[in-house]
Design a protein around this motif. Structure first.
Motif, mmCIF file in Angstrom:
data_model
loop_
_atom_site.group_PDB
_atom_site.id
_atom_site.type_symbol
_atom_site.label_atom_id
_atom_site.label_comp_id
_atom_site.label_asym_id
_atom_site.label_seq_id
_atom_site.Cartn_x
_atom_site.Cartn_y
_atom_site.Cartn_z
ATOM 1 N N LYS A 221 0.830 -1.206 0.000
ATOM 2 C CA LYS A 221 0.000 0.000 0.000
ATOM 3 C C LYS A 221 0.867 1.258 0.000
ATOM 4 O O LYS A 221 0.546 2.250 -0.658
ATOM 5 N N GLY A 222 1.963 1.210 0.735
ATOM 6 C CA GLY A 222 2.879 2.341 0.750
ATOM 7 C C GLY A 222 3.487 2.594 -0.612
ATOM 8 O O GLY A 222 3.656 3.750 -1.025
ATOM 9 N N PHE A 223 3.779 1.501 -1.336
ATOM 10 C CA PHE A 223 4.314 1.635 -2.687
ATOM 11 C C PHE A 223 3.320 2.333 -3.609
ATOM 12 O O PHE A 223 3.681 3.231 -4.368
ATOM 13 N N PHE A 224 2.064 1.925 -3.532
ATOM 14 C CA PHE A 224 1.049 2.533 -4.384
ATOM 15 C C PHE A 224 0.868 4.022 -4.076
ATOM 16 O O PHE A 224 0.680 4.836 -4.976
ATOM 17 N N GLU A 225 0.920 4.360 -2.796
ATOM 18 C CA GLU A 225 0.772 5.767 -2.420
ATOM 19 C C GLU A 225 1.963 6.593 -2.893
ATOM 20 O O GLU A 225 1.816 7.738 -3.312
ATOM 21 N N SER A 226 3.154 5.997 -2.845
ATOM 22 C CA SER A 226 4.363 6.739 -3.203
ATOM 23 C C SER A 226 4.464 7.028 -4.698
ATOM 24 O O SER A 226 5.042 8.037 -5.100
ATOM 25 N N ILE A 227 3.900 6.144 -5.540
ATOM 26 C CA ILE A 227 4.005 6.362 -6.990
ATOM 27 C C ILE A 227 2.828 7.156 -7.533
ATOM 28 O O ILE A 227 2.807 7.522 -8.704
ATOM 29 N N SER A 228 1.835 7.428 -6.690
ATOM 30 C CA SER A 228 0.649 8.166 -7.146
ATOM 31 C C SER A 228 0.985 9.646 -7.349
ATOM 32 O O SER A 228 1.682 10.257 -6.546
#
Length: 255
Positions: A221-228
């Motif tokens: 989830k952190g990965f998805f937030e960081s690339i958004s």
């Protein structure tokens, strides 16, 4: 008088009803199929409860494969898995329409028949839904080490997607729970998969995740937030590629 065959909403029930109607030499408009629990009685119709047996299913499947061909069989099979309440009549109507053709193997080309057209449309809808869940389904590792996934599909697609994951994860113990129809697909490592119904799922146990699973979910989830990129977010495009009703079963969208 039209005769309505009442059966369960599954392959065994539908094909057993087809068997009975075929054996009694019924014709289009002379027979129909209704499902237990959702029968809407009409005037001037005779309702009879169908005796559902595996021998009937095998006989109907053999007849379809031999006389209509494998393409027609798979389209009828997939149509029987749909959530449409009129699918039974469409399948029965297609069978009757094939009986009138000189070359019954070309039945699915006869789209001027309303029944054939509906079976074709339902089959495509079920196949598409199964394809989406093959892409979107996410397994979680439970405390026991078993991989678990829950889906809430509109159609009865477990039998369509289970072979895919059995092939992808042959060395794993996994469960897929269809919450809509309350059916489990169960796979034991190095063995074949099978379906189980009629048991109550203990969701409390199925929500106990392993520590590594919780950590991986947090990182994911952190990965998805960081690339958004907020400035480029488009809710409408997101819905086109991933409809809202799929999201409740996907880790990225769960709180």
């Amino acid at each position: 008088m039209q005769k309505i065959y009442v059966c369960h909403d599954d392959i065994t029930g539908i094909f057993s009803a087809v068997y009975d109607a075929w054996k009694e030499r019924r014709e289009t408009g002379d027979a129909g199929i209704a499902f237990k629990g959702s029968v809407e009685q009409k005037l001037f119709c005779e309702y009879t409860e169908c005796e559902e047996r595996e021998e009937k299913v095998i006989a109907v499947e053999k007849m379809i494969k031999n006389h209509l061909g494998m393409d027609a069989y798979w389209k009828l099979y997939h149509a029987a898995l749909s959530s449409d309440p009129a699918k039974g009549d469409a399948i029965l109507g297609t069978m009757f329409a094939a009986r009138r053709l000189k070359d019954s193997t070309r039945i699915m080309e006869n789209l001027t028949s309303p029944s054939v057209e509906k079976v074709f449309a339902l089959s495509r809808k079920v196949s598409n839904e199964a394809h989406y869940f093959k892409e979107f389904l996410r397994f979680k590792e439970l405390e026991s080490g078993i991989l678990f996934a829950r889906i809430d599909p509109k159609s009865q697609i477990l039998a369509c997607i289970a072979p895919h994951f059995a092939d992808r994860l042959p060395l794993e113990n996994w469960l897929i729970f269809d919450g809509t129809h309350e059916v489990f697909a169960v796979h034991e490592a190095r063995k074949s998969w099978f379906l189980i119904s009629g048991i109550e799922a203990d969701m409390e146990i199925l929500e106990r995740l392993s520590e590594s699973e919780m950590e991986i979910q947090k990182l994911w989830k952190g990965f998805f937030e960081s690339i958004s990129i907020n400035e480029r977010e488009s809710y409408e495009r997101q819905r086109q590629h991933l409809p809202i009703w799929y999201r409740k079963n996907i880790v990225e969208f769960q709180n």
